[in-house]
Motif scaffolding. Sequence first.
Motif, mmCIF file in Angstrom:
data_model
loop_
_atom_site.group_PDB
_atom_site.id
_atom_site.type_symbol
_atom_site.label_atom_id
_atom_site.label_comp_id
_atom_site.label_asym_id
_atom_site.label_seq_id
_atom_site.Cartn_x
_atom_site.Cartn_y
_atom_site.Cartn_z
ATOM 1 N N TYR A 236 0.815 -1.216 0.000
ATOM 2 C CA TYR A 236 0.000 0.000 0.000
ATOM 3 C C TYR A 236 0.849 1.267 0.000
ATOM 4 N N LEU A 237 2.134 1.131 0.288
ATOM 5 C CA LEU A 237 3.007 2.292 0.426
ATOM 6 C C LEU A 237 3.708 2.611 -0.894
ATOM 7 N N PRO A 238 4.037 3.888 -1.130
ATOM 8 C CA PRO A 238 4.911 4.213 -2.271
ATOM 9 C C PRO A 238 6.233 3.461 -2.126
ATOM 10 N N GLY A 239 6.848 3.119 -3.240
ATOM 11 C CA GLY A 239 8.079 2.338 -3.210
ATOM 12 C C GLY A 239 9.143 2.867 -2.268
ATOM 13 N N PRO A 240 9.477 4.169 -2.329
ATOM 14 C CA PRO A 240 10.508 4.692 -1.432
ATOM 15 C C PRO A 240 10.140 4.579 0.043
ATOM 16 N N GLU A 241 8.849 4.736 0.373
ATOM 17 C CA GLU A 241 8.423 4.629 1.766
ATOM 18 C C GLU A 241 8.504 3.181 2.246
ATOM 19 N N ALA A 242 8.105 2.245 1.385
ATOM 20 C CA ALA A 242 8.208 0.829 1.739
ATOM 21 C C ALA A 242 9.663 0.437 1.982
ATOM 22 N N THR A 243 10.555 0.941 1.128
ATOM 23 C CA THR A 243 11.983 0.661 1.299
ATOM 24 C C THR A 243 12.495 1.247 2.607
ATOM 25 N N TYR A 273 16.368 13.484 12.857
ATOM 26 C CA TYR A 273 16.940 12.984 11.611
ATOM 27 C C TYR A 273 16.023 12.063 10.831
ATOM 28 N N LEU A 274 14.822 11.819 11.337
ATOM 29 C CA LEU A 274 13.882 10.984 10.600
ATOM 30 C C LEU A 274 13.076 11.835 9.626
ATOM 31 N N PRO A 275 12.624 11.265 8.510
ATOM 32 C CA PRO A 275 11.859 12.039 7.521
ATOM 33 C C PRO A 275 10.550 12.547 8.105
ATOM 34 N N GLN A 276 10.274 13.814 7.876
ATOM 35 C CA GLN A 276 9.117 14.463 8.478
ATOM 36 C C GLN A 276 7.878 14.434 7.582
ATOM 37 N N ARG A 277 7.895 13.574 6.603
ATOM 38 C CA ARG A 277 6.715 13.273 5.783
ATOM 39 C C ARG A 277 6.905 11.894 5.183
ATOM 40 N N MET A 278 5.838 11.360 4.600
ATOM 41 C CA MET A 278 5.936 10.083 3.889
ATOM 42 C C MET A 278 6.802 10.253 2.651
ATOM 43 N N LEU A 279 7.595 9.265 2.350
ATOM 44 C CA LEU A 279 8.350 9.287 1.102
ATOM 45 C C LEU A 279 7.426 8.927 -0.062
ATOM 46 N N VAL A 280 7.656 9.528 -1.200
ATOM 47 C CA VAL A 280 6.804 9.323 -2.368
ATOM 48 C C VAL A 280 7.673 8.974 -3.575
ATOM 49 N N LYS A 281 7.009 8.575 -4.646
ATOM 50 C CA LYS A 281 7.710 8.238 -5.871
ATOM 51 C C LYS A 281 8.571 9.415 -6.315
ATOM 52 N N GLY A 282 9.805 9.152 -6.650
ATOM 53 C CA GLY A 282 10.740 10.203 -7.062
ATOM 54 C C GLY A 282 11.684 10.637 -5.964
ATOM 55 N N ASP A 283 11.400 10.262 -4.703
ATOM 56 C CA ASP A 283 12.309 10.581 -3.597
ATOM 57 C C ASP A 283 13.507 9.640 -3.638
ATOM 58 N N VAL A 284 14.681 10.198 -3.862
ATOM 59 C CA VAL A 284 15.900 9.392 -3.932
ATOM 60 C C VAL A 284 16.960 10.032 -3.030
ATOM 61 N N PRO A 285 17.161 9.486 -1.825
ATOM 62 C CA PRO A 285 18.222 10.042 -0.979
ATOM 63 C C PRO A 285 19.580 9.765 -1.580
ATOM 64 N N PRO A 286 20.539 10.680 -1.456
ATOM 65 C CA PRO A 286 20.532 11.880 -0.600
ATOM 66 C C PRO A 286 20.131 13.150 -1.348
ATOM 67 N N ASN A 296 18.688 13.295 4.757
ATOM 68 C CA ASN A 296 19.087 12.576 3.553
ATOM 69 C C ASN A 296 20.180 11.559 3.859
ATOM 70 N N ARG A 297 21.142 11.948 4.686
ATOM 71 C CA ARG A 297 22.241 11.052 5.037
ATOM 72 C C ARG A 297 21.738 9.849 5.825
ATOM 73 N N VAL A 298 20.782 10.073 6.713
ATOM 74 C CA VAL A 298 20.234 8.963 7.487
ATOM 75 C C VAL A 298 19.540 7.968 6.569
ATOM 76 N N LEU A 299 18.710 8.475 5.660
ATOM 77 C CA LEU A 299 18.007 7.579 4.744
ATOM 78 C C LEU A 299 18.985 6.771 3.895
ATOM 79 N N LEU A 300 20.002 7.443 3.353
ATOM 80 C CA LEU A 300 20.991 6.760 2.533
ATOM 81 C C LEU A 300 21.752 5.728 3.349
ATOM 82 N N SER A 301 22.134 6.095 4.542
ATOM 83 C CA SER A 301 22.935 5.205 5.378
ATOM 84 C C SER A 301 22.140 3.989 5.842
ATOM 85 N N MET A 302 20.861 4.185 6.152
ATOM 86 C CA MET A 302 20.022 3.042 6.510
ATOM 87 C C MET A 302 19.911 2.081 5.334
ATOM 88 N N SER A 303 19.819 2.637 4.140
ATOM 89 C CA SER A 303 19.747 1.803 2.942
ATOM 90 C C SER A 303 21.037 1.008 2.747
#
Length: 343
Positions: A236-243, A273-286, A296-303
């Motif tokens: 149910y989530l956008p791809g970047p949010e599910a990831t 440092y956590l994202p303050q909204r849902m991630l949506v299609k087209g969001d590519v950290p950093p 952005n660094r947190v999202l990339l590093s978690m990935s």
Amino acid sequence: FVILAVLIATAALSPATATAWGENDATREGAYPPLWDRAPATLMDYPVKDNKIVINAWNYLQRLGMYKTLLKSSDRYFPASRSQNAANILWGLPLQHGWQFRTGRLADPSSASSCGHEEGDLLCISVRSWWSCMNYYLAAIPFLGAVEAGLFGQLPYEVEILPPEEQGADFCYSVADCRAHFPELMDNWKAYFEVIPFLYLSNFSFELDDALGLMWKAHVSSIAYSLPKFQGSLKYLPGPEATFGADWANAVDFIAATHFSTDFVTTNDFQTYLPQRMLVKGDVPPLISDFSLQQNRVLLSMSVLHKANQLTGGLLLKLWQKVMSTAAGREMGRELIENLASS
């Protein structure tokens, strides 16, 4: 490679470059989960029906109240010198829940209903939300584990949690029900609540690090059980949010191994440092333009951390946990999380 991957990830997870919260910030309205003052503060603030305290855990305020009662009933076991019960290591749970609510992660992401959306019932928690289902196992299970452990004393009524409108078989609703279906999870949370009365008593050797160890053991066991159960909800989530959700669940295992403190101040620092909204299609950290450099660094590093752990078949986490198996190792791990981002 293993050591490098861990260092990269923990560096970016660091809250060191945030504007540090102080104990005086515990009185700042924005520091608390949204609508904190409106949430039930005692079990008797909930309705009683058929000689049962009835809790609707699919309402944001009522689920938040479960955390609030836990904090209020356990505050006597933490240093009184800290204002507003700020030292209580259970703060991580309601603050994380509040972040999920504030960022829209508890709302129905499928567009099948208005649950959790401004045009509908904003306080509604959707059973179709991956975040809300995962959070249930970090709300209801700890709460009922505390009831079983006697944290609230002798209650005049049994406690019953209402089921959602669908997927009812995915959850449990009372001490007996949860004990029957999830005995290991209940044991882990009950163990935590049974030992915290011994904190800071001079005739016991039980210390805060021990409490953090038990709390994190219970925390990661709740995630480990619920993660495969709600894998289907990621659709149910956008791809970047599910990831991001999967990356976040993986990162918690690494954080937990350090016995990272989840008190009020530290958790507020970390959540900057956590994202303050849902991630949506087209969001590519950093390269997410409306996120800070650190977010952005947190999202990339978690990935990176998640992919590295997958590529090694989980060996990365096992090695990290081995290093964190001593007090000295855990102190090093916490210092990495706290300091490397500023280097």
